[in-house]
Design an enzyme around this catalytic site. Structure first.
Site, PDB file in Angstrom:
ATOM      1  N   LYS A  51      80.369 -32.683 -35.948  1.00 36.37           N
ATOM      2  CA  LYS A  51      80.476 -31.714 -34.860  1.00 36.37           C
ATOM      3  C   LYS A  51      79.814 -30.371 -35.163  1.00 36.37           C
ATOM      4  CE  LYS A  51      83.037 -33.632 -31.522  1.00 36.37           C
ATOM      5  NZ  LYS A  51      82.693 -33.603 -30.087  1.00 36.37           N
ATOM      6  N   SER A 305      81.828 -40.742 -38.705  1.00 41.43           N
ATOM      7  CA  SER A 305      81.699 -39.446 -38.046  1.00 41.43           C
ATOM      8  C   SER A 305      82.600 -38.342 -38.565  1.00 41.43           C
ATOM      9  CB  SER A 305      81.945 -39.606 -36.537  1.00 41.43           C
ATOM     10  OG  SER A 305      83.261 -40.058 -36.297  1.00 41.43           O
TER      11      SER A 305
END
Length: 505
Positions: A51, A305
């Site tokens: 992110k 992720s």
């Protein structure tokens, strides 16, 4: 539509904050699945999540006037850390609104990075609504966690790195999906340069908003969102992300909590890193794809992720991983209430390892046991076990897919003994844990005294621990002690234990 993102991705400003992460081969998974499995290690970013890329790229576009106003965002945690770190690097004040259910590790990291953390609501959409209210009240600049072209472009740099790191053919790339920023960026870039590579979205079955949109042909809102995989707990796919996904994502695979937990274990086995549930989605989907398609000798890439998980969640993850790997079956069975029944039941199980055994006397004629049994990692292993049990026992129930049984009942089996139960003594045992250890223990215990209570759980420790209740007349108590001494295992008399008296006696 995706073409306009290519230039934005190539020019994205991410490397002032983020790093180029490695593309590592998962050797264990590759060997087991018969394919070349590569992991894109976004868990190695400074904030342990991809992110940071999108957050920094968006905030690098801020004007001086916007920087002076400060920024705000809503996030389930990973985008929050990305915004907080980007704000610190750019000298901007940041306010981060997160659900109250956000893992502490994410909240604490936001504060450590200088962000102002505001906790509200139980899910991302509660936080989003509150952040929009604060944005209007205080004139802050909103940094969207996924539905923004600059955020999408920042995440798209992952695809740019993947194609540079793996120059050979790539059969499929598996991408975790929440609001869609990551998969939109990846799909836009990969489909432009390598349209033959399949882009496969992976969602938690509890928050499959892209699958819903694909089914309906338009963006729709989920009635309910589960928060086990908190990083992807989003009720509706983004508007900008949907415009890319609807035409450039080849399919959506949904995975269960157990499958996610099994994937966390797979990644740990190959990398010795512990991902968060959302971080393991892609691997869970990859495994499901291989099993469904019978894929062999393909190059498959999964984006790992993120790794922002609370330590106290690991126990739950570890227990569910065995079920996700289909290595454990949970069963309930009815057996006769008489000495030796436990031993007979274990003989039916053969050489399979028992992972858990719960029982409490409740009826003079029959006993109901709750057991966990290790099986081969496929459905045939479970079917074979059930067939053998049905052959020897009158009533057997498969609880492996029963959420209530897995989450609650397995820890609640027991209760107070009925009034008809007398002369109960309770002992706690420890014995060396190895395959077949419980069967050996029961063989030594024999069938001389009726077993009225039994609890055992294999925790993977060096020593197994069992709590046993037996009906022993007072005149035979000395014989029990001599008998237990002969068995040779460490034991403790717990008949006067206050917990036993309060809850089980």
């Amino acid at each position: 539509m995706p073409h306009r993102y290519i230039k934005k991705i190539l020019e994205a400003r991410v490397y002032d904050a983020a790093i180029e992460t490695p593309l590592d081969e998962a050797r264990g998974l590759s060997e087991r699945l018969g394919n070349r499995v590569l992991l894109k290690r976004e868990d190695e970013q400074p904030v342990y999540s991809f992110k940071l890329r999108g957050a920094y790229n968006r905030m690098a576009q801020l004007t001086d006037e916007e920087k002076a106003r400060g920024v705000i965002t809503a996030s389930a945690g990973n985008h929050a850390q990305g915004v907080a770190m980007a704000a610190r690097l750019l000298g901007v004040k940041s306010t981060i609104v997160m659900p109250k259910t956000t893992p502490d590790v994410k909240v604490n990291n936001v504060k450590r990075l200088g962000g102002k953390a505001v906790l509200i609501g139980d899910a991302f959409d509660d936080a989003r609504r509150h952040s929009e209210k604060l944005m209007d009240e205080k004139g802050l600049v909103y940094i969207h966690p996924y539905d923004d072209p600059d955020v999408i472009a920042g995440q798209g740099t992952i695809a740019m790195e993947i194609l540079r790191q793996e120059s050979g053919p790539i059969d499929a790339i598996f991408v975790p999906v929440g609001g869609g920023g990551l998969i939109a960026g990846v799909a836009a870039y990969v489909k432009y340069l390598r349209p033959e590579t399949r882009i496969i979205a992976v969602e938690s079955a509890e928050s499959a908003c892209l699958a819903l949109a694909m089914e309906k042909g338009h963006r729709a809102v989920l009635d309910q969102v589960g928060i086990f995989a908190d990083g992807v707990a989003v009720a509706q796919i983004g508007e900008n992300t949907w415009e890319i996904c609807k035409d450039h994502v080849d399919e959506v695979i949904t995975v269960s909590t157990d499958e996610i937990c099994a994937a966390i274990k797979d990644i740990f086995d190959d990398t010795r890193s512990v991902t968060e549930p959302a971080g393991a989605l892609a691997v869970a989907g990859l495994k499901k794809y291989v099993a469904r398609e019978g894929a062999r000798d393909e190059t498959l890439i999964a984006i790992d992720s993120g790794a922002n998980v609370n330590f106290d969640r690991l126990r739950h993850i570890a227990e569910r991983s065995e079920l996700g790997e289909q290595r454990e079956a949970i069963i309930a069975a009815r057996i006769p209430e008489r000495p030796g029944s436990f031993k007979t039941f274990c003989k039916v199980l053969g050489k399979r390892n028992i992972t858990e055994f719960n029982y409490r006397y409740s009826h003079d004629e029959q006993a109901i046991v709750f057991a966990g049994v290790q099986i081969r990692p496929n459905n045939d292993g479970r079917e074979e076990l059930l067939a053998e049990l049905h052959e020897h026992l009158d009533a057997v129930v498969d609880l492996t897919d029963d959420e209530t049984a897995k989450l609650h009942v397995r820890y609640m089996v027991g209760g107070h003994a009925p009034a008809s139960l007398d002369n109960e003594v309770v002992y706690r045992f420890e014995f060396p844990e190895r395959p077949g250890a419980l069967m050996k223990f029961l063989s030594k215990l024999g069938g001389r005294w009726n077993i009225s209570m039994f609890h055992y759980r294999n925790h993977g420790a060096a020593y197994g621990r069992v709590l046993v209740g037996m009906q022993v007349p007072p005149a035979e108590r000395d014989q029990v002690i001599r008998f237990l001494d002969e068995i040779g295992y460490t034991f403790y008399d717990e008949t006067d234990n206050p917990a036993y008296k309060l809850f089980l006696g």
